[in-house]
Design a protein around this motif. Structure first.
Motif, PDB file in Angstrom:
ATOM      1  N   HIS A  87       0.842  -1.187   0.000  1.00  0.00           N
ATOM      2  CA  HIS A  87       0.000   0.000   0.000  1.00  0.00           C
ATOM      3  C   HIS A  87       0.879   1.239   0.000  1.00  0.00           C
ATOM      4  CE1 HIS A  87       0.802  -1.027   4.197  1.00  0.00           C
ATOM      5  NE2 HIS A  87       0.778   0.278   4.426  1.00  0.00           N
ATOM      6  N   PHE A  88       0.259   2.387  -0.163  1.00  0.00           N
ATOM      7  CA  PHE A  88       0.998   3.644  -0.183  1.00  0.00           C
ATOM      8  C   PHE A  88       0.161   4.715   0.494  1.00  0.00           C
ATOM      9  CE2 PHE A  88      -1.456   3.422  -4.120  1.00  0.00           C
ATOM     10  CZ  PHE A  88      -2.168   4.601  -4.076  1.00  0.00           C
TER      11      PHE A  88
ATOM     12  N   ASP B 138      -0.317   8.707  -0.389  1.00  0.00           N
ATOM     13  CA  ASP B 138       0.072   9.689  -1.396  1.00  0.00           C
ATOM     14  C   ASP B 138       0.336  11.062  -0.766  1.00  0.00           C
ATOM     15  OD1 ASP B 138      -2.430  10.947  -1.058  1.00  0.00           O
ATOM     16  OD2 ASP B 138      -3.256  10.138  -2.914  1.00  0.00           O
TER      17      ASP B 138
ATOM     18  N   GLY C 124      -3.805   1.360  -2.688  1.00  0.00           N
ATOM     19  CA  GLY C 124      -3.053   0.215  -3.162  1.00  0.00           C
ATOM     20  C   GLY C 124      -3.569  -0.205  -4.513  1.00  0.00           C
TER      21      GLY C 124
END
Length: 138
Positions: A24-25, A27, A34
């Motif tokens: 996942h990230f 931003d 993700g």
């Protein structure tokens, strides 16, 4: 003994993703997301007190405004036949049309990790199903 309720938080969402070893990230806007099988999925906290958990699937198949009537029919049939995700047509500022899916839950009184995981998995799995069905329309 059952797990106690916790306030919905970004940390709790990230913990649920990490527990499943999902990439996942976060931003630049602080949104958590993700990518599952080419479907971009975001995890939002909405509502007056950020108590609403929303899993939003952005399908990647692009359409034009000429396709909107067909997409409305698709979304109406999808929403009639399935509980999740709620599907709708979205036109971006540049005129690109996509179908978006959403699963939401109100955790005003708190959430256990298991409850959060259940909604998270529901949103991901049904979001990917929606993306596959939308891709088949092309």
């Amino acid at each position: 003994m059952p797990a106690s309720l916790q306030p919905l938080s970004d940390e709790l969402i990230i913990s649920a993703l990490t527990a499943r070893e999902f990439a996942h990230f976060v931003d630049d806007d602080g949104d958590i997301g993700g990518n599952w099988q080419g479907c971009l999925i975001y995890f939002f906290r909405l509502g007056k007190n950020n108590e609403i958990f929303q899993v939003r699937a952005l399908t990647q198949t692009e359409f034009s405004t000429d396709d909107v009537p067909q997409l409305y029919s698709f979304c109406n049939a999808w929403n009639h036949d399935r509980l999740w995700p709620k599907a709708y047509v979205h036109t971006s500022d540049d005129g690109v049309v996509r179908v978006v899916g959403e699963v939401g839950a109100d955790f005003e009184h708190g959430v256990t990790p298991d409850q959060l995981d259940q909604v998270l998995i529901c949103g991901i799995a049904t979001g990917v199903e929606l993306a596959e069905a939308v891709a088949a329309l092309k």
